[in-house]
Write an enzyme that holds these catalytic residues in place. Structure first.
Site, PDB file in Angstrom:
ATOM      1  CB  THR A 105      77.083 -32.579 -10.854  1.00 34.42           C
ATOM      2  OG1 THR A 105      76.800 -34.049 -11.126  1.00 34.42           O
ATOM      3  CG2 THR A 105      76.361 -32.014  -9.667  1.00 34.42           C
ATOM      4  CD  GLU A 114      77.399 -30.573  -6.399  1.00 35.25           C
ATOM      5  OE1 GLU A 114      77.755 -29.482  -7.108  1.00 35.25           O
ATOM      6  OE2 GLU A 114      77.614 -31.786  -6.886  1.00 35.25           O
ATOM      7  CE  LYS A 140      99.777 -39.727   0.202  1.00 36.69           C
ATOM      8  NZ  LYS A 140      99.404 -41.027   0.553  1.00 36.69           N
TER       9      LYS A 140
HETATM   10  P1  ADP Z   1      81.802 -29.976 -12.168  1.00 35.37           P
HETATM   11  O1  ADP Z   1      82.059 -30.568 -11.156  1.00 35.37           O
HETATM   12  O2  ADP Z   1      81.342 -30.745 -13.300  1.00 35.37           O
HETATM   13  O3  ADP Z   1      83.237 -29.368 -12.772  1.00 35.37           O
HETATM   14  P2  ADP Z   1      80.605 -27.664 -11.467  1.00 35.37           P
HETATM   15  O4  ADP Z   1      80.258 -26.685 -12.454  1.00 35.37           O
HETATM   16  O5  ADP Z   1      79.446 -27.866 -10.434  1.00 35.37           O
HETATM   17  O6  ADP Z   1      80.930 -28.977 -12.220  1.00 35.37           O
HETATM   18  O7  ADP Z   1      82.013 -27.630 -11.079  1.00 35.37           O
HETATM   19  C1  ADP Z   1      82.340 -27.131  -9.378  1.00 35.37           C
HETATM   20  C2  ADP Z   1      83.805 -27.020  -9.261  1.00 35.37           C
HETATM   21  O8  ADP Z   1      84.497 -26.243  -9.995  1.00 35.37           O
HETATM   22  C3  ADP Z   1      84.105 -26.747  -7.957  1.00 35.37           C
HETATM   23  O9  ADP Z   1      83.832 -28.085  -6.869  1.00 35.37           O
HETATM   24  C4  ADP Z   1      85.731 -26.604  -8.122  1.00 35.37           C
HETATM   25  O10 ADP Z   1      86.537 -27.549  -8.270  1.00 35.37           O
HETATM   26  C5  ADP Z   1      85.647 -25.862  -9.513  1.00 35.37           C
HETATM   27  N1  ADP Z   1      85.808 -24.436  -9.505  1.00 35.37           N
HETATM   28  C6  ADP Z   1      84.644 -23.585  -9.453  1.00 35.37           C
HETATM   29  N2  ADP Z   1      85.091 -22.198  -9.427  1.00 35.37           N
HETATM   30  C7  ADP Z   1      86.401 -22.347  -9.049  1.00 35.37           C
HETATM   31  C8  ADP Z   1      87.377 -21.384  -8.884  1.00 35.37           C
HETATM   32  N3  ADP Z   1      87.053 -20.062  -8.872  1.00 35.37           N
HETATM   33  N4  ADP Z   1      88.738 -21.974  -8.581  1.00 35.37           N
HETATM   34  C9  ADP Z   1      89.031 -22.895  -8.685  1.00 35.37           C
HETATM   35  N5  ADP Z   1      88.132 -24.003  -8.939  1.00 35.37           N
HETATM   36  C10 ADP Z   1      86.827 -23.694  -9.138  1.00 35.37           C
END
Ligand code: ADP
Length: 540
Positions: A183, A329, A439
């Site tokens: 991650t 994940e 919040k």
């Molecule tokens: P990181 O957690 O470091 O950003 P990831 O690439 O695994 O790495 O990112 C996953 C996160 O990205 C998701 O949990 C979400 O918060 C955000 N995300 C992914 N796709 C979308 C989307 N289409 N719209 C909004 N948020 C998104």
């Protein structure tokens, strides 16, 4: 006696996909943009042969089943060879993120116990910054520039010569590890996710479905999302599964270079984070007649929410945005924003309202929203809750079980850390990341909704909304924006622009203009850094 299935127990492995590729799609092209901007052309037969040689060479040099082989590479043919060659010899392809700091890369390579590193020659200056902190058995350098590889490293082309053409595949169980990705640490220390052959195959098949991304052998696919970011969202493997031509942008991710590639290679499907498309939007708007892309080109946008203004702009360019939501994940695709046939009679406005949602869960991905106590919440399109997922390509733990305590529910679902609503049709709408919610006086304000609306302002290029402590309301939203050259946008302008779209208490109390919003290693707005920057903010 109960009736037993008569079907064969046949493993779902990448080996099968790789063999099939060479049998059915040998002449399909793989095009890569090289560091000097020239195009390198090869085909799947050549990629297959070289991947097999790589597999053989790795085995000869002592890499064993389950060993991690790291890559530090851009998107190009050699990375694709590693994608195929490493898993078919039983190794685990560990894609290192070249945008992380040298310290973080070393931490991750050591944590994964990577045995070998395959690296682009143009990235050696990065490696040299952390080489004292890592202990690879061998560092193999891909001579992308054509320059001689220094004697302290192994030349990738020489390494391939060590391998045999008739490499015989080891027996692989479908649940064996195939790939690994950390991650990116947006929310804490990086954690390792290990994909299996089975999860990768199933993810590819689902992604290829017509009601997935509809990837077929007649597509030309350009993952702009890096191959080190959640397996380029599965597109490299899905293209291999169906025999789609791949056009890989190498290190050149600027709007003009991408548009040249789309036009020159008649790309039909591309994918990346919104920041890439915002740059392309600007380039296209500046020179509307410069490029001609294929009719109905599909652009998969994920990693962060898609602003409605972006969807509308790309519709005008005849480039159809499909929103995808997922995480490292989750293989990574979990939902896709397609409009269901039963909703096809919605008017245009309602269709946009549907497409800006993150979409429907893919087959076999189960989703639920829960409250703080883990109680399931209704799918009414109004109630927000913490989204939890499970499925065959959703991780059930982290490498070495690290940092997993609060990431899984008692009954084994993955806690995504995203706050979502789900409507009666099953559409998921992400309102925020748990830690990004604002919040205010007991009410939750969605920073994502505000940002997307603000980015619809004609003079605003980028917007991020963060929570800043407030003596009376706990927190209030502060909007940080980047405006178009020569434009001035005030707090009043933005408040007026948003009026009527949101309840009054949602409107940001202040708008700050900066030159650039800091980005994470995967191109997302780095709100953590903005929160730090504005932590001492004093409200008027
Ligand atoms: P990181 O957690 O470091 O950003 P990831 O690439 O695994 O790495 O990112 C996953 C996160 O990205 C998701 O949990 C979400 O918060 C955000 N995300 C992914 N796709 C979308 C989307 N289409 N719209 C909004 N948020 C998104």
């Amino acid at each position: 006696m109960s009736t037993k299935s008569t079907m064969m127990d046949y493993p779902l492995t990448l080996t099968n996909m790789v063999e099939r590729l060479s049998t059915y799609y040998p002449s399909v092209e793989v095009v890569s943009r090289m560091p000097d901007k020239t195009l390198h052309r090869t085909n799947y037969l050549a990629v297959y042969k070289r991947a097999k040689r790589l597999a053989s060479a790795l085995s000869k040099r002592g890499v064993k089943k389950g060993d991690c082989v790291a890559t530090l590479m851009w998107n190009h043919y050699a990375h694709l060879e590693a994608y195929l060659g490493i898993p078919i010899m039983g190794g685990v392809l560990h894609t290192l993120n070249l945008r992380l700091s040298p310290e973080d890369i070393a931490y991750i390579a050591n944590h994964a116990n990577d045995k070998v590193l395959i690296i682009d020659d143009i990235l050696l200056p990065l490696y040299e910054q952390f080489k004292e902190d890592v202990t690879f058995d061998e560092v193999i350098v891909v001579p992308l520039t054509g320059e001689l590889v220094s004697a302290e490293y192994t030349d990738y082309e020489d390494y391939l010569k060590l391998g045999d053409d008739d490499f015989s595949y080891p027996i692989i169980d479908e649940n064996d590890a195939a790939g690994m990705c950390y991650t990116s640490g947006t929310t804490g220390k990086p954690k390792g996710v290990v994909y299996s052959h089975r999860s990768t195959v199933l993810h590819s098949m689902t992604e290829a479905m017509v009601d997935g991304l509809g990837v077929s052998q007649s597509d030309v696919v350009t993952p702009v999302v890096p191959m080190f970011h959640a397996n380029a969202w599965g597109l490299a493997y899905t293209s291999v599964l169906v025999g789609a031509k791949q056009v890989l942008p190498g290190p050149h991710l600027g709007a003009e270079s991408l548009m040249d590639l789309y036009e020159g290679e008649q790309v039909t499907l591309s994918a990346g984070v919104p920041t890439i498309w915002m740059a392309i939007k600007q380039a296209r708007e500046a020179e509307p007649n410069r490029w001609k892309t294929t009719a109905n080109m599909r652009m998969v946008v994920g990693g962060a929410a898609v602003p409605e203004s972006l969807l509308r702009a790309f519709d005008r360019f005849d480039m159809k945005i499909i929103q995808a939501w997922g995480m490292t994940e989750t293989g990574p695709l979990a939902t896709l924003g397609l409009v269901k046939n039963s909703l096809s009679n919605l008017n245009e406005e309602a269709k946009y309202a549907c497409r800006i949602k993150q979409g429907l869960a893919l087959p076999f991905v189960d989703i639920r929203i829960v409250d703080e106590e883990g109680v399931e919440l209704p799918w009414d399109g109004k109630t927000s809750g913490n989204a939890e997922l499970r499925g065959p390509w959703v991780t059930g733990s982290y490498h070495n079980n690290e940092g997993a305590d609060d990431k899984f529910s008692k009954d084994g679902w993955l806690r995504t850390g995203d706050v979502c609503q789900i409507d009666q049709e099953g559409y998921v709408k992400l309102t925020d990341r748990t830690k990004d919610l604002v919040k205010s006086g007991g009410e939750w304000i969605s920073s994502v909704d505000l940002e997307n609306a603000i980015m619809g302002h004609p003079d605003v290029l980028e917007a991020a909304v963060i929570a800043v402590a407030h003596p009376k309301w706990d927190e209030r939203p502060l909007a940080v924006i980047v405006v178009k050259a020569g434009k001035v946008v005030t707090t009043d302008d933005i408040r007026q622009f948003l009026e009527g779209k949101f309840a009054k208490i949602w409107l940001p109390d202040a708008v700050e203009t900066i030159d650039e919003i800091p980005k994470t290693s995967t191109g997302k707005f780095m709100k953590m850094s903005l929160r730090e920057q504005y932590k001492d903010w004093v409200w008027d």
